[in-house]
Design an enzyme around this catalytic site. Structure first.
Site, PDB file in Angstrom:
ATOM      1  N   LEU A   1       0.376  10.112   2.719  1.00  0.00           N
ATOM      2  CA  LEU A   1       1.043   8.893   2.284  1.00  0.00           C
ATOM      3  C   LEU A   1      -0.019   7.801   2.196  1.00  0.00           C
ATOM      4  O   LEU A   1      -0.945   7.763   3.013  1.00  0.00           O
ATOM      5  CB  LEU A   1       2.129   8.467   3.289  1.00  0.00           C
ATOM      6  CG  LEU A   1       3.318   9.406   3.493  1.00  0.00           C
ATOM      7  CD1 LEU A   1       4.214   8.881   4.611  1.00  0.00           C
ATOM      8  CD2 LEU A   1       4.113   9.571   2.201  1.00  0.00           C
ATOM      9  N   ASP A   2       0.131   6.907   1.226  1.00  0.00           N
ATOM     10  CA  ASP A   2      -0.775   5.770   1.150  1.00  0.00           C
ATOM     11  C   ASP A   2      -0.764   5.019   2.483  1.00  0.00           C
ATOM     12  O   ASP A   2       0.251   4.997   3.188  1.00  0.00           O
ATOM     13  CB  ASP A   2      -0.330   4.796   0.055  1.00  0.00           C
ATOM     14  CG  ASP A   2      -0.479   5.374  -1.340  1.00  0.00           C
ATOM     15  OD1 ASP A   2      -1.176   6.397  -1.494  1.00  0.00           O
ATOM     16  OD2 ASP A   2       0.102   4.790  -2.275  1.00  0.00           O
ATOM     17  N   GLN A   3      -1.873   4.364   2.782  1.00  0.00           N
ATOM     18  CA  GLN A   3      -1.952   3.596   4.028  1.00  0.00           C
ATOM     19  C   GLN A   3      -0.831   2.566   4.112  1.00  0.00           C
ATOM     20  O   GLN A   3      -0.261   2.333   5.183  1.00  0.00           O
ATOM     21  CB  GLN A   3      -3.307   2.893   4.142  1.00  0.00           C
ATOM     22  CG  GLN A   3      -3.482   2.131   5.447  1.00  0.00           C
ATOM     23  CD  GLN A   3      -4.866   1.525   5.594  1.00  0.00           C
ATOM     24  OE1 GLN A   3      -5.628   1.464   4.632  1.00  0.00           O
ATOM     25  NE2 GLN A   3      -5.196   1.084   6.791  1.00  0.00           N
TER      26      GLN A   3
END
Length: 246
Positions: free
Chosen positions: A70-72
């Site tokens: 998942l994106d940060q």
């Protein structure tokens, strides 16, 4: 007094058995360490040294194989395996599109009740950062399907439930922005004046994107497994202020 058990993650654990672990990753936490972001405040989803090639953490509680990312700035359900054989099975499920991933996204504007977005996305890396864009005239390599869950006419915001069919970098954010529906709180691809307004009016201080559900056949038992990640407080407060129930 006995020693504390070795720590596998500092994130809330949604599910754990002998084979897999699913956590509710908070926004701001990296899925895995990034050499371009060595700030110690940028902690990763699991404990230990990370092998980028094997996509494996080696920490005090043993090895953990990361299955997806998942994106940060995105919160929500993140799947990992607790042995290499299970990791191979899970990754095969992803390649077969047999793991269903659903997201909640708050976007600008009004959309048809349901829709499918198909695009060709290209990604470039420079100076430690990643940027994705829609490339016209090429066959689609990115697909998502959405359903509008709620709409706030005064704020011109819609809450989408998104089924992510493919898993390209920044896919939801880029596909939404390319259709003039940028995600609220997106400080890379988004509407910066809208973000400033929503920070002041609703207290939104993060990307409004949450991976709220994973559904797949368990890699060991074959049984249907559904794991839901509760929406974090920083988003539930925003949704409540808009009158959205999640």
């Amino acid at each position: 007094m006995p020693d504390a058990a070795p720590l596998i993650t500092q994130c809330p654990i949604l599910h754990r058995d002998r084979f897999i672990i699913v956590i509710n990753k908070p926004a701001g936490v990296l899925s895995h360490p990034n050499s371009a972001r060595l700030d110690p405040k940028n902690r990763a989803a699991f404990e230990g040294k990370y092998d980028l090639e094997r996509r494996c953490f080696d920490g005090p509680a043993g090895k953990v194989w990361l299955i997806h990312r998942l994106d940060q700035d995105t919160s929500g359900a993140l799947l990992a395996a607790l042995d290499e054989k299970t990791a191979d099975r899970c990754r095969a499920l992803f390649e077969e599109d047999a793991i269903q991933k659903r997201y909640l996204a708050l976007v600008r504007g009004s959309l048809p009740p349901k829709g499918t977005w198909l695009d060709h996305l290209g990604t470039a890396r420079a100076d430690g950062s990643v940027r994705t864009q829609v490339i016209k005239g090429r066959p689609p390599n990115a697909e998502l399907r959405y359903e509008v869950k709620a709409h706030h006419a005064q704020e011109r915001l819609s809450l989408l439930d998104i089924a992510l069919i493919t898993g390209k970098t920044h896919q939801i954010r880029v596909q939404a922005t390319s259709r003039q529906h940028p995600l609220a709180g997106d400080d890379v691809y988004g509407d910066f004046s809208m973000n400033k307004r929503l920070r002041q009016s609703l207290g939104l201080k993060r990307l409004a994107l949450h991976a709220h559900r994973l559904e797949f056949k368990h890699p060991a038992s074959g049984l249907k497994t559904v794991i839901e990640a509760p929406v974090p407080e920083d988003l539930t407060g925003v949704f409540s202020a808009l009158g959205f129930a999640c």
